[in-house]
Scaffold this motif. Sequence first.
Motif, PDB file in Angstrom:
ATOM      1  N   MET A 175       0.832  -1.137  -0.060  1.00  0.00           N
ATOM      2  CA  MET A 175      -0.001   0.076   0.020  1.00  0.00           C
ATOM      3  C   MET A 175       1.148   1.213  -0.138  1.00  0.00           C
ATOM      4  N   PRO A 176       0.691   2.398  -0.741  1.00  0.00           N
ATOM      5  CA  PRO A 176       1.367   3.637  -0.727  1.00  0.00           C
ATOM      6  C   PRO A 176       1.290   4.107   0.697  1.00  0.00           C
ATOM      7  N   LEU A 177       2.419   4.991   0.880  1.00  0.00           N
ATOM      8  CA  LEU A 177       2.839   5.503   2.086  1.00  0.00           C
ATOM      9  C   LEU A 177       1.773   6.849   2.235  1.00  0.00           C
ATOM     10  N   ARG A 178       1.333   6.972   3.097  1.00  0.00           N
ATOM     11  CA  ARG A 178       0.504   8.468   3.134  1.00  0.00           C
ATOM     12  C   ARG A 178       0.987   9.137   4.459  1.00  0.00           C
ATOM     13  N   GLY A 179       1.036  10.343   4.502  1.00  0.00           N
ATOM     14  CA  GLY A 179       1.340  10.855   5.638  1.00  0.00           C
ATOM     15  C   GLY A 179       0.153  11.218   6.708  1.00  0.00           C
ATOM     16  N   ARG A 180      -1.070  11.163   6.017  1.00  0.00           N
ATOM     17  CA  ARG A 180      -2.263  11.430   6.767  1.00  0.00           C
ATOM     18  C   ARG A 180      -2.206  12.567   7.480  1.00  0.00           C
ATOM     19  N   ARG A 181      -1.591  13.695   7.078  1.00  0.00           N
ATOM     20  CA  ARG A 181      -1.293  14.971   7.796  1.00  0.00           C
ATOM     21  C   ARG A 181      -1.826  16.203   6.883  1.00  0.00           C
ATOM     22  N   ILE A 182      -2.515  16.894   7.029  1.00  0.00           N
ATOM     23  CA  ILE A 182      -3.191  18.121   6.222  1.00  0.00           C
ATOM     24  C   ILE A 182      -2.745  19.272   6.783  1.00  0.00           C
ATOM     25  N   VAL A 183      -2.302  20.183   5.929  1.00  0.00           N
ATOM     26  CA  VAL A 183      -2.349  21.701   6.258  1.00  0.00           C
ATOM     27  C   VAL A 183      -3.121  22.463   5.333  1.00  0.00           C
ATOM     28  N   VAL A 184      -3.811  23.465   5.817  1.00  0.00           N
ATOM     29  CA  VAL A 184      -4.669  24.259   4.764  1.00  0.00           C
ATOM     30  C   VAL A 184      -4.108  25.569   4.481  1.00  0.00           C
ATOM     31  N   VAL A 185      -3.971  25.946   3.467  1.00  0.00           N
ATOM     32  CA  VAL A 185      -3.061  27.543   3.235  1.00  0.00           C
ATOM     33  C   VAL A 185      -3.814  28.120   2.394  1.00  0.00           C
ATOM     34  N   ALA A 186      -3.900  29.648   2.639  1.00  0.00           N
ATOM     35  CA  ALA A 186      -4.279  30.700   1.917  1.00  0.00           C
ATOM     36  C   ALA A 186      -3.827  30.226   0.633  1.00  0.00           C
ATOM     37  N   HIS A 187      -4.674  30.861  -0.467  1.00  0.00           N
ATOM     38  CA  HIS A 187      -4.419  30.882  -1.743  1.00  0.00           C
ATOM     39  C   HIS A 187      -3.166  31.409  -2.144  1.00  0.00           C
ATOM     40  N   CYS A 188      -2.717  32.454  -1.932  1.00  0.00           N
ATOM     41  CA  CYS A 188      -1.533  33.414  -2.109  1.00  0.00           C
ATOM     42  C   CYS A 188      -0.416  32.678  -1.567  1.00  0.00           C
ATOM     43  N   VAL A 189      -0.215  31.940  -0.511  1.00  0.00           N
ATOM     44  CA  VAL A 189       0.882  31.235   0.107  1.00  0.00           C
ATOM     45  C   VAL A 189       1.393  30.271  -1.211  1.00  0.00           C
ATOM     46  N   LEU A 190       0.712  29.751  -2.100  1.00  0.00           N
ATOM     47  CA  LEU A 190       0.969  28.889  -3.181  1.00  0.00           C
ATOM     48  C   LEU A 190       1.289  29.572  -4.490  1.00  0.00           C
ATOM     49  N   ASN A 191       0.405  30.849  -4.611  1.00  0.00           N
ATOM     50  CA  ASN A 191       0.325  31.479  -5.751  1.00  0.00           C
ATOM     51  C   ASN A 191       0.148  33.038  -5.741  1.00  0.00           C
ATOM     52  N   SER A 192       1.372  33.778  -5.586  1.00  0.00           N
ATOM     53  CA  SER A 192       1.264  35.299  -5.215  1.00  0.00           C
ATOM     54  C   SER A 192       0.492  35.918  -6.462  1.00  0.00           C
ATOM     55  N   ASN A 193       0.425  35.477  -7.319  1.00  0.00           N
ATOM     56  CA  ASN A 193      -0.079  35.832  -8.556  1.00  0.00           C
ATOM     57  C   ASN A 193      -1.911  36.409  -8.495  1.00  0.00           C
ATOM     58  N   SER A 194      -2.313  35.803  -7.501  1.00  0.00           N
ATOM     59  CA  SER A 194      -3.744  36.049  -6.913  1.00  0.00           C
ATOM     60  C   SER A 194      -3.767  37.434  -6.261  1.00  0.00           C
ATOM     61  N   LYS A 195      -2.681  37.754  -5.700  1.00  0.00           N
ATOM     62  CA  LYS A 195      -2.803  39.024  -4.984  1.00  0.00           C
ATOM     63  C   LYS A 195      -2.901  40.356  -5.783  1.00  0.00           C
ATOM     64  N   VAL A 196      -3.367  41.504  -5.200  1.00  0.00           N
ATOM     65  CA  VAL A 196      -3.772  42.810  -5.858  1.00  0.00           C
ATOM     66  C   VAL A 196      -2.169  43.116  -6.369  1.00  0.00           C
ATOM     67  N   ASP A 197      -2.526  43.597  -7.692  1.00  0.00           N
ATOM     68  CA  ASP A 197      -1.193  44.229  -8.306  1.00  0.00           C
ATOM     69  C   ASP A 197      -0.536  45.080  -7.558  1.00  0.00           C
TER      70      ASP A 197
END
Length: 167
Positions: free
Chosen positions: A1-23
């Motif tokens: 069976m594949p290894l899973r960390g079974r741990r989840i972190v939820v992040v604000a969109h702009c943590v992963l994509n600064s392009n969504s921020k106000v210019d």
Amino acid sequence: MPLRGRRIVVVAHCVLNSNSKVDGLANYAGAIRSTVAPLVESGVGIVQLPCPEATFLGMKRWGMTYEQYDTPAYRRHCRRILAPVIHELVAFDSAGYSLESVIGIDNSPSCGVNLTCRGYTGGEIETVPTSTKSPGRGVFIEELQALLAARSLAIDFQAVDEDEPEA
């Protein structure tokens, strides 16, 4: 069976994509490496929240404050776009995954956790808005926290400083 960390972190969109921020407000290109890299390296799964401001007003919006976003229409929009995320988190929780934290962006009028941006007093659009960092959560984070509480999901909230994201 594949290894899973079974741990989840939820992040604000702009943590992963600064392009969504106000210019003009992004202080980093792409993702915040100092936040994201340790998560990836530790095997934590990442759930990216939708950007409430971009999905509400689009990419040609200007910077606004908590008071400007604190409207029934915007709060309804936040709850609507959060619905699929809440369903996903409930599924993870029901399957025994650890929902470790939500990472927001301090000083955001929407995604602030410890600090939000306040200061709208009405009138005409200012070329340089006057706003201040104020203790409190942003509108989107308030709605997320309420939806999580309604489903008895207790998740720690943390934040990245919008002014010094790589700190």
